[in-house]
Scaffold this motif. Sequence first.
Motif, PDB file in Angstrom:
ATOM      1  N   ALA A   1      18.748 108.951  93.086  1.00 60.85           N
ATOM      2  CA  ALA A   1      17.357 109.345  92.884  1.00 60.85           C
ATOM      3  C   ALA A   1      15.979 109.346  91.889  1.00 60.85           C
ATOM      4  O   ALA A   1      15.114 108.772  92.555  1.00 60.85           O
ATOM      5  CB  ALA A   1      17.166 111.254  92.700  1.00 60.85           C
ATOM      6  N   ALA A   2      16.823 108.307  90.554  1.00 60.70           N
ATOM      7  CA  ALA A   2      15.927 107.702  89.670  1.00 60.70           C
ATOM      8  C   ALA A   2      15.345 106.548  89.859  1.00 60.70           C
ATOM      9  O   ALA A   2      14.381 106.269  90.043  1.00 60.70           O
ATOM     10  CB  ALA A   2      16.684 107.929  88.453  1.00 60.70           C
ATOM     11  N   ILE A   3      16.160 105.833  90.804  1.00 59.71           N
ATOM     12  CA  ILE A   3      15.404 104.536  91.375  1.00 59.71           C
ATOM     13  C   ILE A   3      14.641 104.750  92.314  1.00 59.71           C
ATOM     14  O   ILE A   3      13.754 103.892  92.387  1.00 59.71           O
ATOM     15  CB  ILE A   3      16.780 103.476  91.914  1.00 59.71           C
ATOM     16  N   ARG A   4      14.458 105.542  93.018  1.00 58.95           N
ATOM     17  CA  ARG A   4      13.691 105.991  94.630  1.00 58.95           C
ATOM     18  C   ARG A   4      12.761 106.192  94.294  1.00 58.95           C
ATOM     19  O   ARG A   4      11.863 106.485  94.147  1.00 58.95           O
ATOM     20  CB  ARG A   4      14.597 107.018  95.733  1.00 58.95           C
ATOM     21  N   ARG A   5      12.627 107.364  92.946  1.00 57.95           N
ATOM     22  CA  ARG A   5      11.346 107.547  92.414  1.00 57.95           C
ATOM     23  C   ARG A   5      10.484 106.466  91.605  1.00 57.95           C
ATOM     24  O   ARG A   5       9.230 106.520  91.660  1.00 57.95           O
ATOM     25  CB  ARG A   5      11.556 108.568  91.183  1.00 57.95           C
ATOM     26  N   LEU A   6      11.683 105.538  91.386  1.00 52.65           N
ATOM     27  CA  LEU A   6      10.731 104.624  90.265  1.00 52.65           C
ATOM     28  C   LEU A   6       9.942 103.699  91.590  1.00 52.65           C
ATOM     29  O   LEU A   6       9.071 103.240  91.089  1.00 52.65           O
ATOM     30  CB  LEU A   6      11.706 103.972  89.231  1.00 52.65           C
ATOM     31  N   GLU A   7      10.861 103.183  92.357  1.00 50.51           N
ATOM     32  CA  GLU A   7       9.817 102.805  93.708  1.00 50.51           C
ATOM     33  C   GLU A   7       8.925 103.301  94.387  1.00 50.51           C
ATOM     34  O   GLU A   7       8.046 102.724  93.985  1.00 50.51           O
ATOM     35  CB  GLU A   7      11.488 102.677  94.509  1.00 50.51           C
ATOM     36  N   ARG A   8       8.984 104.630  94.482  1.00 49.80           N
ATOM     37  CA  ARG A   8       7.561 105.117  94.823  1.00 49.80           C
ATOM     38  C   ARG A   8       6.609 105.202  93.413  1.00 49.80           C
ATOM     39  O   ARG A   8       5.629 104.956  94.336  1.00 49.80           O
ATOM     40  CB  ARG A   8       8.097 106.675  95.056  1.00 49.80           C
ATOM     41  N   THR A   9       6.753 105.721  92.797  1.00 47.32           N
ATOM     42  CA  THR A   9       6.181 105.250  91.826  1.00 47.32           C
ATOM     43  C   THR A   9       5.498 103.696  91.331  1.00 47.32           C
ATOM     44  O   THR A   9       3.718 103.167  91.316  1.00 47.32           O
ATOM     45  CB  THR A   9       6.399 105.306  89.921  1.00 47.32           C
ATOM     46  N   ILE A  10       6.133 102.585  91.698  1.00 46.88           N
ATOM     47  CA  ILE A  10       5.985 101.462  92.104  1.00 46.88           C
ATOM     48  C   ILE A  10       4.734 101.255  92.898  1.00 46.88           C
ATOM     49  O   ILE A  10       3.224 100.536  92.677  1.00 46.88           O
ATOM     50  CB  ILE A  10       6.774  99.969  91.816  1.00 46.88           C
ATOM     51  N   GLN A  11       5.169 101.587  94.275  1.00 50.77           N
ATOM     52  CA  GLN A  11       4.692 101.413  95.120  1.00 50.77           C
ATOM     53  C   GLN A  11       3.063 102.536  94.939  1.00 50.77           C
ATOM     54  O   GLN A  11       1.778 101.724  95.569  1.00 50.77           O
ATOM     55  CB  GLN A  11       5.497 102.562  96.425  1.00 50.77           C
ATOM     56  N   ASP A  12       2.952 103.861  94.793  1.00 51.65           N
ATOM     57  CA  ASP A  12       1.481 104.184  94.265  1.00 51.65           C
ATOM     58  C   ASP A  12       0.698 103.367  93.245  1.00 51.65           C
ATOM     59  O   ASP A  12      -0.262 103.330  93.806  1.00 51.65           O
ATOM     60  CB  ASP A  12       1.753 105.443  93.934  1.00 51.65           C
ATOM     61  N   GLY A  13       1.505 102.876  92.652  1.00 49.28           N
ATOM     62  CA  GLY A  13       0.536 101.769  91.526  1.00 49.28           C
ATOM     63  C   GLY A  13       0.187 100.514  92.389  1.00 49.28           C
ATOM     64  O   GLY A  13      -0.956 100.612  92.150  1.00 49.28           O
ATOM     65  N   HIS A  14       1.380  99.850  93.180  1.00 49.62           N
ATOM     66  CA  HIS A  14      -0.456  99.168  94.215  1.00 49.62           C
ATOM     67  C   HIS A  14      -0.761  99.248  95.026  1.00 49.62           C
ATOM     68  O   HIS A  14      -2.041  99.191  94.905  1.00 49.62           O
ATOM     69  CB  HIS A  14       0.947  98.514  95.121  1.00 49.62           C
ATOM     70  N   ALA A  15      -0.618 100.703  95.360  1.00 39.42           N
ATOM     71  CA  ALA A  15      -1.693 101.142  96.059  1.00 39.42           C
ATOM     72  C   ALA A  15      -3.055 101.573  95.013  1.00 39.42           C
ATOM     73  O   ALA A  15      -4.331 101.289  95.957  1.00 39.42           O
ATOM     74  CB  ALA A  15      -1.422 102.565  97.074  1.00 39.42           C
ATOM     75  N   ARG A  16      -3.277 102.102  94.362  1.00 39.87           N
ATOM     76  CA  ARG A  16      -4.370 102.562  93.168  1.00 39.87           C
ATOM     77  C   ARG A  16      -4.691 100.876  92.406  1.00 39.87           C
ATOM     78  O   ARG A  16      -5.965 100.935  92.969  1.00 39.87           O
ATOM     79  CB  ARG A  16      -3.653 103.490  91.516  1.00 39.87           C
TER      80      ARG A  16
END
Length: 240
Positions: free
Chosen positions: A30-45
């Motif tokens: 779950a922590a891995i998936r959360r961090l991956e989503r955070t990275i994706q959001d950062g790339h989008a921003r």
Amino acid sequence: AAHAAAEAAEQALRRIEETRPDGTEALADAAIRRLERTIQDGHARLAALRQEMAAREARIRAAEGDGLDERIAAQERLRAAHAAEEAACRREVAILQCLRDAVAAAERAATGRYLAPLARAIQPALGALFPRAVATVEPDFSISALSRRLDEPFVNLSDGTREQIAVLARLGLADLMRARGRPAMLVLDDALTYADSGRLDRMFDILTEAAGRLQILILTCRTELFTGLGARRLAVEPAG
């Protein structure tokens, strides 16, 4: 050899156990998936910010074509005009300050020229009443201090002393006007009411001596106080 291999394996296991994160494998996933989503959001921003930056740069280039340089130049000219006006105001202030200082110096010199004769005119009678005393005369003809053994502010003197000095100052001013060819007379209204007998007799002598050169008129409702003056008594009587 087998025992040594087993011991090494146990040490490796202990190291793995010590570095193993808390929680279950599910929590780690779950922590891995959360961090991956955070990275994706950062790339989008980051991509959105790059697009916004490109749009702003385009607007800036368009504004340059709308005369931004001309407006900047106009503001620069306006600033230069304000700076020149400020410099002119500073020069005017310096001129006015110089004029003020010159006027003040001339005023002090003129004050000294007409106050010095007044101080000299007061001094004989002042010395007769207060031996070795010197009065400090202000530009408005008031007495601010009396120097005897020490400097005494006028407000700290007794009522009688202040009253007597005030009479002497008026007498000195009348003498000064007479010396300059201007008619002068001295009018005293209920003066010398605080004088003791010794000072009163001395003031009578001073007034009698001054009466030989100018007219002195004393108004009083205490005629008995001035019986020792030896002056001509006048009275106001109804006509008819």
